[in-house]
Design an enzyme around this catalytic site. Structure first.
Site, short mmCIF file in Angstrom:
data_model
loop_
_atom_site.label_atom_id
_atom_site.label_comp_id
_atom_site.label_asym_id
_atom_site.label_seq_id
_atom_site.Cartn_x
_atom_site.Cartn_y
_atom_site.Cartn_z
N GLN A 23 -0.71 -0.79 10.03
CA GLN A 23 -1.59 -1.69 9.28
C GLN A 23 -1.31 -3.14 9.68
OE1 GLN A 23 -4.07 -3.65 7.51
NE2 GLN A 23 -4.21 -1.56 6.71
N SER A 39 -14.38 -3.12 -10.22
CA SER A 39 -15.62 -2.55 -9.69
C SER A 39 -15.50 -1.04 -9.54
CB SER A 39 -15.95 -3.19 -8.34
OG SER A 39 -17.08 -2.57 -7.76
N LEU A 46 -17.17 3.69 -3.77
CA LEU A 46 -18.41 3.92 -3.04
C LEU A 46 -18.16 4.32 -1.60
CD1 LEU A 46 -20.54 0.94 -4.40
CD2 LEU A 46 -20.35 3.28 -5.28
N GLU A 64 -7.05 0.20 3.32
CA GLU A 64 -5.85 -0.23 2.59
C GLU A 64 -6.21 -0.93 1.27
OE1 GLU A 64 -1.71 -0.82 1.97
OE2 GLU A 64 -2.63 0.22 3.65
N ARG A 65 -7.18 -1.84 1.31
CA ARG A 65 -7.56 -2.57 0.10
C ARG A 65 -8.13 -1.61 -0.94
NH1 ARG A 65 -11.67 -5.43 0.47
NH2 ARG A 65 -11.29 -6.99 -1.13
N ARG A 66 -8.97 -0.67 -0.50
CA ARG A 66 -9.56 0.29 -1.43
C ARG A 66 -8.50 1.18 -2.07
NH1 ARG A 66 -13.16 2.81 2.76
NH2 ARG A 66 -12.29 1.21 4.11
N GLU A 97 -11.26 -2.28 11.69
CA GLU A 97 -11.83 -2.38 10.35
C GLU A 97 -11.59 -3.77 9.77
OE1 GLU A 97 -11.68 -0.02 6.10
OE2 GLU A 97 -9.82 -0.70 7.01
#
Length: 266
Positions: A23, A39, A46, A64-66, A97
């Site tokens: 990463q 969210s 999503l 990673e953020r998700r 990404e």
């Protein structure tokens, strides 16, 4: 690189997904993660994360953020795309990404690219081809790492741009570069002003006049007296030399006439 026929959607426990060792992103904004977590709580995830399987373990490839936001949101399970890709491809996908989403700051991206070049043991040209970047773009990214870690931290902390960073690379002297960087930060200079400051700082200096003797009027009089003494000596020897002096605001003109033929009176 993987293809769509190698992808499969699965459901995994969040706790069982291990981080991507490659990463490139090191800094995650807490407020952004909290916003994404809210969210996800309201609307669900999503876009699934992407994982790969190795020795019975699931490693994150992208998202990673998700994944972090899902943990903050309290989710126990998460939708994931299982990819049959190699660790090398995982590193590329994680980098691409972040680049495409502009999630990486400039130095994280540069470090990620350099690490891939070293791991693959390939040239910058080949790395640019594999990453879908122009060679000049990749080379400019990697060059940013010539700045010291302290300089990189200052640039990121004070939100200077990549063009600021590239301008600073013109200065090879580390101490001078750090002095210029501090000046840029303190004065809030934009890119054009930074480049102008660097050009002025690196402009060759006029040769020092120190050590040169400045002649004063007293010195000039000594030279004139020397000429007068020389003319007197010639007259004593029977040579009828003559002198004429003219002085203006700009100069002193002294003409000495020495006859070629001298007739001595008996």
């Amino acid at each position: 690189m993987f293809t769509r026929d190698k992808l499969k959607l699965i459901k995994l426990p969040v706790a069982k997904i291990l981080p991507n060792p490659s990463q490139p992103r090191k800094i995650f904004q807490e407020d952004e993660l909290q916003s994404l977590a809210r969210s996800i709580q309201e609307n669900g995830l999503l876009q699934p994360v992407t994982v790969r399987r190795e020795n019975g373990q699931y490693y994150l490839v992208a998202g990673e953020r998700r994944l972090r936001a899902c943990k903050l949101a309290g989710l126990r399970d998460i939708q994931a795309i299982l990819s049959d890709c190699e660790p090398e491809d995982s590193a590329v996908l994680a980098l691409l990404e972040n680049v495409q989403r502009r999630d990486l700051q400039m130095f994280e991206q540069a470090n990620a690219i350099l690490n891939l070049i070293r791991e693959w043991q390939i040239t910058q040209e080949e790395a640019a081809r594999r990453l879908g970047m122009s060679q000049s773009y990749l080379a400019n990214k990697v060059r940013l790492l010539k700045l010291s870690p302290e300089e990189q931290s200052e640039i990121i902390t004070h939100k200077l741009t990549e063009r600021h960073a590239r301008a600073l690379l013109r200065v090879d002297d580390i101490e001078l570069r750090q002095k210029i960087l501090r000046n840029v930060i303190n004065r809030g200079l934009n890119v054009a002003q930074t480049e102008e400051l660097i050009s002025e700082t690196m402009k060759p200096k006029e040769p020092s006049r120190k050590g040169r003797r400045t002649f004063v009027a007293k010195d000039i009089r000594l030279f004139i007296n020397t000429i007068d003494h020389a003319v007197d000596a010639m007259k004593t020897a029977g040579i009828q030399a003559q002198t004429e002096k003219k002085e203006t605001e700009e100069y002193i003109e002294c003409v000495v006439r020495i006859p070629k033929l001298n007739r001595v009176q008996v």
